[in-house]
Design a protein around this motif. Structure first.
Motif, PDB file in Angstrom:
ATOM      1  N   SER B 282       0.870  -1.115   0.011  1.00 18.19           N
ATOM      2  CA  SER B 282      -0.001   0.011  -0.079  1.00 18.19           C
ATOM      3  C   SER B 282       0.821   1.185   0.027  1.00 18.19           C
ATOM      4  O   SER B 282       0.457   2.120   0.300  1.00 18.19           O
ATOM      5  N   SER B 283       2.064   1.042  -0.321  1.00 12.69           N
ATOM      6  CA  SER B 283       2.970   2.292  -0.234  1.00 12.69           C
ATOM      7  C   SER B 283       3.946   2.133  -1.402  1.00 12.69           C
ATOM      8  O   SER B 283       3.977   0.926  -1.989  1.00 12.69           O
ATOM      9  N   PRO B 284       4.551   3.079  -1.818  1.00  9.91           N
ATOM     10  CA  PRO B 284       5.730   2.765  -3.096  1.00  9.91           C
ATOM     11  C   PRO B 284       6.873   1.823  -2.301  1.00  9.91           C
ATOM     12  O   PRO B 284       7.339   0.977  -3.164  1.00  9.91           O
ATOM     13  N   LEU B 287       5.509  -1.681  -2.701  1.00 13.27           N
ATOM     14  CA  LEU B 287       5.562  -2.142  -4.191  1.00 13.27           C
ATOM     15  C   LEU B 287       6.978  -2.362  -4.601  1.00 13.27           C
ATOM     16  O   LEU B 287       7.055  -3.670  -5.116  1.00 13.27           O
ATOM     17  N   VAL B 384       1.505   9.651  -5.147  1.00 15.50           N
ATOM     18  CA  VAL B 384       2.694   9.364  -4.639  1.00 15.50           C
ATOM     19  C   VAL B 384       3.907  10.322  -5.263  1.00 15.50           C
ATOM     20  O   VAL B 384       3.802  10.663  -6.525  1.00 15.50           O
TER      21      VAL B 384
END
Ligand SMILES: Nc1ncnc2c1ncn2[C@@H]1O[C@H](COP(=O)(O)OP(=O)(O)O)[C@@H](O)[C@H]1O
Ligand SMILES: [Mg+2]
Lengths: 299, 533
Positions: B282-284, B287, B384
């Motif tokens: 759920s965040s860079p 990922l 983002v």
């Protein structure tokens, strides 16, 4: 805030290519705005500038009262974007991509997500690589439509969808508008825009060539007239707004700009009208006219 | 038989696509063994030298781990077979695997084969063509290298025994790659399975060759066959026919599997993924972790195995190079140490540093990959900011090499310490020796980050060129006597030597880190200012 997107005089060049050449675009809050233009007209480039992914050479752009470049991150939480060519990570499932993009935007409506998956008939467990083009597009659409945002920016979102899914998509866009969301829908298919959009901007070679409601644009279209007259027509060809006149004895065939229709009909009646057929104006013709001019320009 | 219709035209297509790569493989692998004869005479000019070599390295199990069994090092032929037999077999196997996958699964994976499949091409045509091209190249390498060795003055019988042995390895792995190409739908996994098989048989060979009581284990490894046929010593001519039989058997499996699956599909069904994303995604950073963890794990395993193997032969290294003044000099110059084992361990740590640099640049360039294949755009359009997206991937370029070097250092220390009976000291020493490489690795990764930010279009080739220059300067610069000014270009030239008893100068570590930080920040700043795409 009554204007969601306002762009004026936007210029963007890539080397020698002038992708945007003084483009103007105004999208009002709460409307579905069609962004029409042939391939290479500059639709995707405009959208990338609006998303702060690219910086314009000159011109101004305002998005939800912010600056697309400076305030990119804050603005992105208020919008959802579906790219024209959706490319998914091969090792992530569709469901994971939907959740990821939703969470990065700041949240996803779970019920709507599940409902959309069902309506688009999409299996969220498949991995990115195994989706067809249409299904990749559905993944991005579900992620966008299930997000709680003010503005949807859709870049040719239906290019891989079959007709059934295209109609599901149209229903969804109408629901979005009914909820008060603003939609910028880029497309090169007129029929889609005609059935969904409140207002339309047509662009060609990086410039806006027409903009207005569908009704206003219809005024720019031409009506085809075929008439049997009592005597050979006279002077029709010289009237303003009359095009492509063909005369065979007492028969005449021509196209006339819809706003000059009245003048042309008056001129016809002076020769005694025996019969008359008129083909109503379609946007298709207007649209094709711009496309053809475009083709002529680039040739 | 209609199943192989069109094989001929697919072979021609493959040869056309490989018209540069295959000749390159064939020439390189054929020339190397032929060039050894002269080197042997130079390195070991007298009978005494040769007898010493034979007594030292020839009977040293830790040397056999890398080079394979030494049957007779008193002749140029025996030396060539020992020194290059397993090395050639390894590279021919890799060539065969990549070639077969490229012309079978990779073609399906990309969808190109579908285009061809709708024309007049039989079901087995691609498989047959791929294996024929790779097998043919293997046989050519075998024959050419035999001819080369013969014309360099080595006995013809031994030359051909070795050439055929190497060709046999290539044939077997062509067939193995034919099988792995059937298993999954990704060419990456096909290559992964087949190179994994190479790794397993390499270990089998290493175990068999270094354990006299279990030397039969080596026969399980096609990589060992060229040497096991005892070229130049007592040629076993039945090894090549045996390789042919194994090849035929493995290829038969590929032909059995091929019709059991659809075009484009694998024999293993593609597994379905989860319906929803785990909370971590759920965040860079989440990922980036998801995208980079597999590669980090693979590199870590590889470095642990390397560390353990190189560490465990450290004690035997004296015997390997002890008789050659020239090699002693080379090692001393790479490692900068007097004690040969210390020099060797320092050199190994330097090699780990370079491998970590390759990983680190690859991790940083993932950014460019994500950008060009269109994955970055939706992420960057979703709230983002650019710095955190780029930072998430760069974190792997920064911390990844720390993980790799720690693992490699500990494994080397354990491998050496267990044999030397001094685990504690050796682990600490090897760990430190590996970890001091880190700032130099960071400088190279930072250059890749700067190129990505400022010159995205050339960032990939330019970053690899930077790695190449640094590695070549550090590996060969001291040996060929380059000037200090040139040596200083490579950050690895500034890594302080960590040797027992010597003074340790930590200053370069600080300024290398500082340089890396400044360069990386400049790269991020440039990235925030440019267009995506
Ligand atoms: N990154 C880029 N680099 C160079 N040229 C580009 C780039 N992006 C778009 N263009 C060019 O700009 C023009 C407009 O492209 P685009 O905005 O993608 O059009 P559309 O989306 O309307 O089909 C085209 O001529 C295209 O080739
Ligand atoms: Mg486009």
């Amino acid at each position: 805030m009554t204007t969601a997107i306002s762009v004026s005089g936007l210029v963007k060049t890539f080397g020698r290519t002038r992708a945007l050449d003084g483009l103007d675009l105004t999208v009002r809050t709460g409307e579905v705005h069609g962004f029409l233009g042939p391939n290479g007209a500059g639709k995707s480039t405009t959208i990338r500038v609006l998303l702060g992914l690219m910086r314009a050479d000159s011109g101004t752009a305002t998005l939800l009262d912010g600056d697309p470049w400076r305030d990119a991150t804050a603005l992105h939480r208020k919008l959802a974007y579906v790219p024209g060519d959706v490319s998914l990570w091969p090792n992530l499932s569709g469901g994971e991509v939907i959740d990821l993009l939703g969470r990065l935007r700041g949240g996803l409506d779970q019920r709507r997500r599940d409902d959309l998956l069902e309506r688009f008939d999409l299996d969220p467990r498949k991995k990115g690589r195994t989706y067809s083009k249409g299904n990749r597009q559905k993944v991005a659409l579900v992620a966008a439509l299930a997000s709680d945002v003010e503005l949807l920016i859709l870049d040719e979102p239906t290019s891989g969808l079959d007709p059934l899914m295209e109609s599901v998509f149209q229903e969804c866009v109408i629901e979005e508008r009914d909820r008060g969301r603003t939609v910028l829908l880029s497309s090169h298919i007129l029929a889609e825009v005609e059935s969904l959009c409140d207002r339309v901007s047509i662009i060609r070679a990086g410039r806006t060539v027409e903009t207005g409601t569908l009704g206003e644009l219809r005024h720019l279209t031409r009506t085809s007239i075929t008439a049997e007259l009592a005597q050979p027509p006279n002077g029709i060809a010289n009237l303003p707004g009359v095009h492509d006149v063909r005369v065979e004895g007492n028969r005449v065939r021509f196209d006339v700009d819809t706003r000059e229709l009245d003048t042309a009909l008056r001129a016809l009646t002076t020769s005694g009208v025996r019969s008359l057929t008129s083909t109503p104006p379609t946007l298709e013709e207007l649209f094709l006219r711009h496309y053809q001019e475009d083709a002529a320009v680039t040739r | 038989m209609t199943g192989i219709t069109g094989t001929g035209s697919l072979v021609r297509l493959a040869l056309r696509r490989d018209r540069v790569m295959l000749p390159l493989w064939i020439v390189l692998l054929s020339v190397i063994p032929a060039s050894t004869g002269a080197a042997y005479a130079q390195l070991y000019p007298t009978a005494t030298d040769r007898a010493a070599l034979n007594a030292g390295s020839g009977s040293n199990p830790s040397v056999a781990v890398i080079y394979g069994p030494a049957y007779d090092l008193t002749t140029a032929g025996g030396f060539t077979a020992w020194r290059y037999g397993s090395f050639l077999a390894l590279f021919v196997a890799l060539m065969a695997v990549f070639t077969v996958t490229r012309h079978t699964r990779a073609e399906e994976d990309s969808g190109r084969l579908e285009l061809l499949g709708s024309t007049v091409v039989g079901r087995y045509a691609a498989l047959t063509a791929g294996m024929a091209v790779a097998g043919g190249a293997s046989v050519l390498i075998g024959v050419f290298s035999a001819v080369g060795m013969t014309s360099a003055g080595l006995p013809a019988g031994g030359s051909f025994a070795m050439g055929l042995g190497v060709a046999g390895t290539g044939l077997v792995f062509s067939a193995i790659a034919g099988v792995t190409a059937q298993l999954t739908e990704y060419s990456r996994s096909a290559n992964g399975f087949a190179t994994g098989a190479i790794g397993v048989v390499f270990l089998l060979r290493a175990i068999g060759d270094s354990t006299p009581s279990a030397s039969w284990v080596s026969w399980l490894s096609p990589l060992a066959w060229a040497q096991l046929s005892k070229p130049f010593v007592a040629e076993k001519w039945w090894v090549f026919p045996m390789a042919l039989v194994v090849t035929a058997a493995v290829a038969a499996v590929a032909y059995l599997l091929a019709p059991r699956r659809d075009l484009g599909a694998g024999l293993f069904p593609s597994r379905l993924g989860p319906r929803t994303a785990p909370a971590t995604l759920s965040s860079p950073l989440g990922l980036a972790w998801r995208l980079q963890r597999g590669s980090l794990l693979g590199w870590t395993i590889g470095l642990v195995v390397m560390g353990a193997v190189f560490g465990s032969i450290a004690n035997g290294i004296t015997a390997l190079v002890g008789n050659s003044e020239q090699m002693r000099k080379i090692f001393a110059e790479i490692g900068g140490a007097q004690g040969l084992v210390d020099a060797y361990l320092a050199a190994i740590a330097g090699v780990f540093g370079m491998i970590a640099a390759v990983y680190s640049v690859q991790a940083a360039l993932r950014l460019r990959g994500e950008e060009t294949n269109g994955h970055a755009e939706p992420v960057l359009a979703s709230g983002v900011n650019r710095a955190s997206w780029a930072g998430a991937h760069l974190l792997f370029a920064v911390l990844g090499p720390a993980v790799l070097l720690s693992a490699a250092g500990v494994a080397t220390g354990l491998g050496h310490g267990l044999r030397a009976g001094d685990v504690g000291t050796q682990v600490a020493h090897a760990f430190n020796a590996a970890l001091v490489q880190l700032p130099a690795v960071w400088v190279i990764a930072a250059v890749a980050a700067l190129l990505f930010g400022a010159l995205p279009r050339v960032s990939v080739p330019a970053s690899w060129a930077a790695v190449g220059v640094a590695l070549v300067i550090s590996l060969f610069g001291p040996v060929i006597g380059l000037g200090q000014a040139v040596l200083d270009i490579s950050p690895f030239g500034h890594v302080p030597k960590l040797l027992p008893g010597a003074d340790f100068n930590a200053a370069p570590l600080f300024w290398l880190t500082g340089v890396a930080l400044v360069v990386a920040v400049a790269g991020l700043a440039a990235f925030r200012r440019r267009d995506i795409g």
